[in-house]
Design a protein around this motif. Structure first.
Motif, PDB file in Angstrom:
ATOM      1  N   VAL A 162      66.612  82.678  46.223  1.00 40.41           N
ATOM      2  CA  VAL A 162      66.242  81.350  45.745  1.00 40.41           C
ATOM      3  C   VAL A 162      64.826  81.043  46.211  1.00 40.41           C
ATOM      4  O   VAL A 162      64.538  81.077  47.413  1.00 40.41           O
ATOM      5  CB  VAL A 162      67.201  80.269  46.259  1.00 40.41           C
ATOM      6  N   VAL A 163      63.944  80.757  45.252  1.00 40.33           N
ATOM      7  CA  VAL A 163      62.568  80.383  45.549  1.00 40.33           C
ATOM      8  C   VAL A 163      62.438  78.866  45.400  1.00 40.33           C
ATOM      9  O   VAL A 163      62.723  78.319  44.327  1.00 40.33           O
ATOM     10  CB  VAL A 163      61.574  81.090  44.606  1.00 40.33           C
ATOM     11  N   LYS A 205      70.007  79.404  36.602  1.00 36.43           N
ATOM     12  CA  LYS A 205      68.642  79.814  36.959  1.00 36.43           C
ATOM     13  C   LYS A 205      67.962  78.718  37.774  1.00 36.43           C
ATOM     14  O   LYS A 205      67.442  78.972  38.857  1.00 36.43           O
ATOM     15  CB  LYS A 205      67.834  80.098  35.687  1.00 36.43           C
ATOM     16  N   LEU A 206      67.955  77.511  37.239  1.00 34.36           N
ATOM     17  CA  LEU A 206      67.367  76.350  37.910  1.00 34.36           C
ATOM     18  C   LEU A 206      68.477  75.692  38.719  1.00 34.36           C
ATOM     19  O   LEU A 206      69.204  74.823  38.238  1.00 34.36           O
ATOM     20  CB  LEU A 206      66.784  75.393  36.868  1.00 34.36           C
ATOM     21  N   VAL A 207      68.607  76.110  39.972  1.00 33.56           N
ATOM     22  CA  VAL A 207      69.804  75.775  40.737  1.00 33.56           C
ATOM     23  C   VAL A 207      69.686  74.498  41.545  1.00 33.56           C
ATOM     24  O   VAL A 207      70.679  74.020  42.098  1.00 33.56           O
ATOM     25  CB  VAL A 207      70.186  76.933  41.683  1.00 33.56           C
ATOM     26  N   GLY A 208      68.503  73.923  41.636  1.00 31.19           N
ATOM     27  CA  GLY A 208      68.352  72.705  42.419  1.00 31.19           C
ATOM     28  C   GLY A 208      67.133  71.933  41.995  1.00 31.19           C
ATOM     29  O   GLY A 208      66.123  72.511  41.571  1.00 31.19           O
ATOM     30  N   VAL A 215      53.349  76.934  38.154  1.00 33.68           N
ATOM     31  CA  VAL A 215      53.613  77.674  39.388  1.00 33.68           C
ATOM     32  C   VAL A 215      54.990  78.326  39.343  1.00 33.68           C
ATOM     33  O   VAL A 215      55.158  79.511  39.667  1.00 33.68           O
ATOM     34  CB  VAL A 215      53.478  76.731  40.601  1.00 33.68           C
ATOM     35  N   ALA A 216      56.010  77.562  38.941  1.00 37.47           N
ATOM     36  CA  ALA A 216      57.367  78.101  38.907  1.00 37.47           C
ATOM     37  C   ALA A 216      57.489  79.255  37.918  1.00 37.47           C
ATOM     38  O   ALA A 216      58.162  80.252  38.193  1.00 37.47           O
ATOM     39  CB  ALA A 216      58.354  76.987  38.548  1.00 37.47           C
ATOM     40  N   LEU A 266      65.546  79.369  40.978  1.00 35.33           N
ATOM     41  CA  LEU A 266      64.507  78.382  41.249  1.00 35.33           C
ATOM     42  C   LEU A 266      65.123  77.081  41.737  1.00 35.33           C
ATOM     43  O   LEU A 266      66.099  76.585  41.154  1.00 35.33           O
ATOM     44  CB  LEU A 266      63.699  78.118  39.973  1.00 35.33           C
ATOM     45  N   ALA A 267      64.548  76.526  42.801  1.00 35.97           N
ATOM     46  CA  ALA A 267      64.864  75.168  43.258  1.00 35.97           C
ATOM     47  C   ALA A 267      63.556  74.396  43.328  1.00 35.97           C
ATOM     48  O   ALA A 267      62.594  74.868  43.938  1.00 35.97           O
ATOM     49  CB  ALA A 267      65.553  75.194  44.624  1.00 35.97           C
TER      50      ALA A 267
END
Length: 705
Positions: free
Chosen positions: A145-146, A191-194, A225-226, A255-256
């Protein structure tokens, strides 16, 4: 949250002067009293570390209660109110409204490390993030997780859609999808977890009308950036002349997002309040991100933001940050627990303007599509009601379509945005644009509305003279096979401080013309843009860190070491280039690392300035040696030989000259500096370990006398 109105001392004095102007005289003592009572938001950091590196839940809960008790006692002791934010994870601290005298009282308390005014830091993007394009490309990052602390994200981009490559949910991450304007609790996915957002430090009353009180990105920087860091692989760009498929550096990572950067009515006031940044970092660490990316302007001294990043590093998070785009300031963050990333230029595409006589004028070109047509000077074709100067700059609506249809329009740089110029050409039915500098300056890699070649000043003068003499002749705009110029550190990328403790930046990464996703309304209405600046470089490095973590079960400081020591040398000196150009493929093969011990970073911060085991060496003053410890991260015994290179002013030696290490075994090395024939000034070189397989582990060494 209901907030007390804040009145600055400047506002109080301004009101007093206004009263004087209309004939109401306020006594000086009354003005002084009101100024003394005025409050503003402060970031208060306490000595105790946060709970991030504690043991089990019981230890965390007990420690958190103790930290809150200490915070409350200190605030009560100076008569402060309820904190706006409270931090107990990455660090112990609060954001709270204080008068100047209360702030001074708090700073004097022994348990308080630092009291600093809440300030707004700009993002580390170049003056304008523009739509062009190097596709990062990549694979890997599965299970990682980034966390991206920035201006939010545009969740509708296919780069952040649920994809099978991310694998199972990461057990250590506590997901939360906080709703808000244009954002529902179910907007997040596999994918977009937070998604979280923090605005109280910036101030709701300072937001632009277009801003969304949610994790939704309206500016575009956070989305860019993401996408560079973790954008999905195989996504079609759908733009003729661009690479057909896109991938971020770690497309299989999750991604968070932590929105702490906001837009104001005046773009000059956009930025990220330090109180919001600290809160975002503290929350990201509590959530359990594996990599944390921060692309804002750093500070010359260690403050609350940098201390929060220390807590993140102590919790096992790989912390990556942009070095900054101001050559007048030193690269920051300068702290050793952050991988600080500088920029490389020369990565964008090249193109040419080909004249019938065989002359080719070379410049920057992003859209890789050839067009042909006659050249029309914008100044010669103003639309009715528009001036020559407006048409020369190709301002929106200024060009006469009757005279520009199917032509290539020459537009001069300045007065309006570069993208507005190509949009004006497209609106006037032009087939291409030649953008020329009228002063010395760089050429930009933009994603224009029509195929465009951006020329420098001298080439621009040449084509302008030629077009005036050949009004009916065609020219050809065509992409070149090679990039524009060699890889180099651009003049705007912040460099390291020779009086510092460490070599910064840690490494450099391509940062011009980097293709990224963007919210459609952020830049020109399209879904793609380019990002220039060290924020693009940091984003790529954050993705590379995710790739390493997914492949190897290494601690964060080992990943930080391997990212730097696997880099390739770049001309320009270590204080400009750090370890050199990042190479994630080489990093994946590296097995020798410089690892810090528990508490080493905090010991350094608290004044122990003995050798810290960082992947660089900076020797200043009368000091003549430095020690470093290397560890074999591999699963079998390995052999390395040592080589010293690059020094011109000093005799530098390393002992021992060869190593054989079993798995997990460590060895200490000493770098010794002797007086050379040209002692003094800045001298730099490198110490390189080479394995029989040809894998090099290289650390830069700077000598500042």
């Amino acid at each position: 949250m209901v907030r007390r109105a804040r009145v600055s001392g400047r506002a109080v004095i301004g009101a007093a002067l206004l009263g004087l102007a209309v004939g109401t005289l306020a006594p000086a003592s009354a003005v002084d009293a009101r100024a003394a009572a005025a409050t503003r938001l402060y970031v208060v950091t306490f000595d105790d570390a946060g709970t991030a590196s504690d043991g089990g839940p019981a230890d965390v809960a007990r420690h958190r209660r103790a930290l809150r008790r200490e915070q409350d006692e200190a605030l009560a002791g100076v008569g402060a109110g309820v904190p706006t934010y409270r931090w107990t994870t990455a660090l112990s601290g609060v954001a709270v409204d204080l008068t100047a005298s209360q702030a001074a009282e708090l700073q004097a308390r022994p348990e308080v490390t630092q009291v600093e005014a809440n300030t707004v830091r700009p993002l580390a993007a170049r003056p304008r993030a523009t739509p062009g394009a190097v596709v990062p490309g990549g694979q890997g990052g599965r299970g990682v997780v980034v966390g991206v602390v920035d201006s939010g994200v545009w969740p509708e981009s296919p780069l952040f859609a649920a994809a099978p490559g991310t694998g199972r949910r990461t057990g250590g991450f506590r997901a939360a999808c906080v709703p808000g304007e244009g954002w529902d609790a179910d907007t997040c996915n596999a994918k977009l977890v937070g998604a979280r957002w923090f605005v109280e430090g910036f101030g709701r009353d300072r937001l632009s009308a277009a801003e969304a009180l949610s994790a939704r990105d309206v500016r575009g920087h956070g989305t860019q950036v993401a996408s560079i860091a973790v954008g999905n692989a195989g996504v079609s760009t759908g733009v003729a002349g661009l690479p057909g498929r896109y991938a971020g550096a770690a497309p299989d990572a999750r991604l968070a997002v932590y929105k702490a950067c906001w837009t104001a009515p005046d773009p000059a006031d956009d930025g990220c309040a330090t109180a919001d940044l600290v809160t975002a970092i503290d929350q990201a660490v509590g959530d359990g991100v594996d990599v944390l990316n921060l692309s804002v302007r750093g500070a010359p001294e260690t403050g609350g933001v940098e201390r929060a990043l220390l807590g993140a590093a102590e919790a096992g998070v790989v912390v990556v940050a942009a070095a900054g785009n101001d050559a007048s300031a030193y690269a920051a963050p300068s702290e050793p627990w952050v991988t600080t990333v500088g920029a490389l230029a020369g990565t964008g595409g090249a193109g040419s303007v080909a004249l019938p006589d065989g002359l080719r004028l070379r410049g920057a070109m992003t859209v890789r599509r050839e067009v042909r047509g006659p050249v029309v000077l914008g100044a010669d074709v103003p639309a009715p009601g528009w001036t020559e100067d407006q048409a020369r700059a190709c301002e929106p609506g200024s060009l006469d379509a009757a005279r520009t249809a199917d032509a290539i329009v020459l537009c001069e740089r300045g007065d309006n945005g570069r993208l507005e110029k190509s949009a004006a050409v497209a609106r006037a039915d032009g087939v291409g644009m030649i953008l020329v500098n009228v002063a010395r300056g760089t050429v930009a890699h933009d994603l224009h509305a029509v195929p465009t070649v951006h020329l420098g000043r001298e080439a621009g003068r040449t084509i302008a003279r030629w077009a005036a003499d050949h009004p009916d002749a065609d020219v050809r705009l065509s992409p070149a096979a090679s990039r524009l110029g060699p890889l180099r550190v651009p003049g705007w990328s912040a460099v390291g401080d020779p009086a510092g403790s460490f070599v910064k930046p840690d490494l450099v990464v391509p940062a011009t013309g980097i293709l990224a996703a963007t919210p459609p309304r952020a830049v020109g209405g399209g879904r793609w843009s380019t990002l220039d600046g060290t924020s693009a470089a940091a984003a790529r490095t954050a993705g590379d860190a995710a790739v390493l973590l997914a492949r190897h079960d290494w601690p964060a400081d080992a990943v930080r070491s391997v990212l730097a020591t696997s880099a390739a040398p770049v001309r320009g000196g270590a204080l400009r280039t750090g370890s050199g150009r990042s190479r994630v493929d080489e990093a994946l093969r590296t097995r020798l690392a410089l690892v810090t011990g528990p508490g080493d970073y905090r010991d350094w911060l608290q004044g122990d300035r003995s050798d810290l085991n960082t992947p660089s060496v900076l020797i200043r003053g009368e000091r003549t040696s430095a020690t470093r410890t290397v560890t074999n991260l591999g699963s079998r015994a390995r052999y390395w030989s040592v080589r010293v290179s690059g020094f011109e002013r000093h005799d530098v030696r390393v002992t021992p000259v060869a190593l054989r290490l079993d798995p997990g075994e460590t060895a200490e090395l000493t770098v010794t500096v002797g007086r050379g024939p040209l002692a003094g000034g800045i001298d730099d070189g490198a110490v390189t370990w080479r394995s029989p397989a040809g894998v090099r582990t290289r650390i830069p060494v700077v000598i500042a006398r």
